[in-house]
Design a protein around this motif. Structure first.
Motif, PDB file in Angstrom:
ATOM      1  N   UNK A   1       0.478  -1.841   0.090  1.00 21.81           N
ATOM      2  CA  UNK A   1      -0.272   0.443   0.139  1.00 21.81           C
ATOM      3  C   UNK A   1       0.460   1.268  -0.542  1.00 21.81           C
ATOM      4  N   UNK A   2       2.020   1.113   0.284  1.00 15.77           N
ATOM      5  CA  UNK A   2       2.453   1.871   0.842  1.00 15.77           C
ATOM      6  C   UNK A   2       3.133   2.437  -0.790  1.00 15.77           C
ATOM      7  N   UNK A   3       3.719   1.418  -1.029  1.00 12.56           N
ATOM      8  CA  UNK A   3       4.293   1.523  -2.704  1.00 12.56           C
ATOM      9  C   UNK A   3       3.416   2.532  -3.054  1.00 12.56           C
ATOM     10  N   UNK A   4       2.226   1.748  -4.004  1.00 14.41           N
ATOM     11  CA  UNK A   4       0.849   1.913  -4.334  1.00 14.41           C
ATOM     12  C   UNK A   4       0.565   3.342  -3.833  1.00 14.41           C
ATOM     13  N   UNK A   5       0.608   3.535  -3.139  1.00 16.52           N
ATOM     14  CA  UNK A   5      -0.038   5.124  -2.998  1.00 16.52           C
ATOM     15  C   UNK A   5       1.424   5.940  -3.704  1.00 16.52           C
ATOM     16  N   UNK A   6       2.197   6.463  -3.895  1.00 15.36           N
ATOM     17  CA  UNK A   6       3.555   7.428  -4.185  1.00 15.36           C
ATOM     18  C   UNK A   6       3.289   7.551  -5.856  1.00 15.36           C
ATOM     19  N   UNK A   7       3.001   8.601  -5.522  1.00 14.43           N
ATOM     20  CA  UNK A   7       2.677   9.964  -6.689  1.00 14.43           C
ATOM     21  C   UNK A   7       3.901   9.028  -7.891  1.00 14.43           C
ATOM     22  N   UNK A   8       4.090   9.069  -9.004  1.00 13.27           N
ATOM     23  CA  UNK A   8       4.161   8.840  -9.888  1.00 13.27           C
ATOM     24  C   UNK A   8       4.595   7.146 -10.687  1.00 13.27           C
ATOM     25  N   UNK A   9       4.590   6.654  -9.425  1.00 15.71           N
ATOM     26  CA  UNK A   9       5.298   4.600  -9.297  1.00 15.71           C
ATOM     27  C   UNK A   9       3.584   3.919  -9.914  1.00 15.71           C
ATOM     28  N   UNK A  10       3.568   3.684 -10.930  1.00 16.58           N
ATOM     29  CA  UNK A  10       2.284   3.145 -11.385  1.00 16.58           C
ATOM     30  C   UNK A  10       2.579   1.403 -11.961  1.00 16.58           C
ATOM     31  N   UNK A  11       3.488   1.079 -11.752  1.00 16.14           N
ATOM     32  CA  UNK A  11       3.593  -0.597 -11.232  1.00 16.14           C
ATOM     33  C   UNK A  11       4.159  -0.765 -10.216  1.00 16.14           C
ATOM     34  N   UNK A  12       3.151  -1.636  -9.546  1.00 14.65           N
ATOM     35  CA  UNK A  12       3.833  -2.560  -8.451  1.00 14.65           C
ATOM     36  C   UNK A  12       3.795  -4.034  -8.708  1.00 14.65           C
ATOM     37  N   UNK A  13       5.267  -4.854  -8.454  1.00  6.18           N
ATOM     38  CA  UNK A  13       5.067  -6.010  -8.425  1.00  6.18           C
ATOM     39  C   UNK A  13       5.821  -6.440  -7.674  1.00  6.18           C
ATOM     40  N   UNK A  14       5.743  -8.273  -7.668  1.00  4.98           N
ATOM     41  CA  UNK A  14       5.916  -8.297  -7.033  1.00  4.98           C
ATOM     42  C   UNK A  14       7.017 -10.019  -7.123  1.00  4.98           C
ATOM     43  N   UNK A  15       7.951 -10.523  -5.989  1.00  8.97           N
ATOM     44  CA  UNK A  15       8.023 -11.913  -7.247  1.00  8.97           C
ATOM     45  C   UNK A  15       8.346 -12.915  -5.562  1.00  8.97           C
TER      46      UNK A  15
END
Length: 329
Positions: free
Chosen positions: A85-99
């Motif tokens: 949630x912290x990463x996804x809510x950051x302005x400018x970040x449009x892809x949040x992936x995980x391995x």
């Protein structure tokens, strides 16, 4: 946007690989064959959610648009959804992936999607349950397969599946994997085995060149797909008769590093300019307050000017990375 992160070779960095733990519950032969062992470091806490938010915000303000959350196994963090949630809510970040190794996907993937996770890569090195157990040390094949099915059920349009092909182990499974993706929207990513400091003899025994797979794909009608600026290192191929795609990651290819667009931050808050690089640059002292972002950006940009033109793997250099779990692969 502040300055664009760029090195002296004019490579721009749109992609951050952020490790949130080096703990893993699998014992994959090419990564942690003896299982996870705590390092014994003093004060060895992993990055907190506020620290994650600050480092991602700094990267986003300098042109980064994609963050991949890695480990170890990132879902072992109890606060994993908060991290997403912290990463996804950051302005400018449009892809949040995980391995992920996938063992928690079936029960948790709906929560991950709700938290803002946009893309998933699952490690799955065999479609044979016995070979899966031999490679991972865990009898979790059915769990991982159910997790992939569940990801589609909750709304993911594509799942990427990472396969490390190893000579005389799973290298003969290429036809089975191709059959598996014929009617499934899976991007199957064949990753060439990479040599790290602790794995010299294993590499010598099991390394299989990705070039042979590339030649076979081209001979059978697979064609290259156009890359996006924040794509990872895979060369992706598509075929009119297949719903799935093939990605090849071949780090020993001559020009592999020319398109490098990613940087790494370890779970302990160190910047790594290359997977096969150096000891890392401490960032954590600048992640304690929101007011330190300018100093953080300046330190990253300064260090970028020391990034090498290549990882030099093709010359037999294994760098200082002991194993892939240590900084998130």
């Amino acid at each position: 946007m502040a300055i664009q992160f760029e090195d002296k070779f004019k490579r721009k960095f749109y992609y951050l690989r952020l490790s949130v733990t080096d703990v893993c519950n699998f014992k994959c032969t090419y990564c942690l064959p003896d299982g996870y062992k705590p390092s014994g470091r003093k004060n060895s806490s992993f990055l907190s959610v506020p620290e994650v938010k600050r480092v991602v915000s700094a990267f986003a303000s300098c042109g980064t648009s994609k963050v991949r959350i890695t480990g170890g196994e990132p879902s072992l963090r109890k606060d994993f959804n908060d991290i997403v949630q912290a990463v996804a809510s950051t302005k400018g970040i449009n892809k949040v992936a995980m391995t992920t190794n996938g063992y928690r996907m079936e029960s948790q993937v709906a929560q991950w999607r709700q938290a803002g996770l946009t893309h998933i890569n699952v490690s799955l090195d065999s479609l044979d349950p016995r070979m899966f157990y031999q490679i991972t040390g865990e009898n979790k094949f059915s769990n991982v397969m159910s997790g992939i099915d569940r990801a589609f059920e909750v709304g993911y349009e594509q799942v990427k599946v990472n396969v490390v092909l190893m000579k005389d182990l799973n290298s003969g499974e290429l036809p089975a994997f191709l059959h598996w993706i014929k009617d499934r929207p899976i991007q199957l990513r064949f990753i060439e085995l990479m040599q790290t400091g602790e794995m010299d003899s294993f590499f010598d025994k099991y390394h299989k060149s990705g070039v042979s797979i590339l030649n076979e794909l081209i001979a059978n009608g697979w064609i290259p797909k156009v890359r996006e600026a924040n794509d990872g290192p895979a060369q992706v191929f598509i075929h009119p008769d297949y719903k799935g795609e093939i990605g090849l990651i071949m780090p020993y290819e001559k020009h592999f590093c020319e398109s490098c667009n990613r940087l790494r931050v370890s779970a302990m808050g160190k910047l790594h300019l290359c997977l096969f690089g150096e000891q890392g640059v401490e960032l954590r002292d600048l992640l304690q307050e929101d007011t330190q972002s300018d100093a953080l950006i300046e330190r990253i940009q300064t260090q970028l000017q020391t990034k090498s033109v290549s990882h030099f793997l093709q010359d037999g250099n294994t760098g200082m990375t002991p194993h892939l779990a240590s900084i998130g692969g």
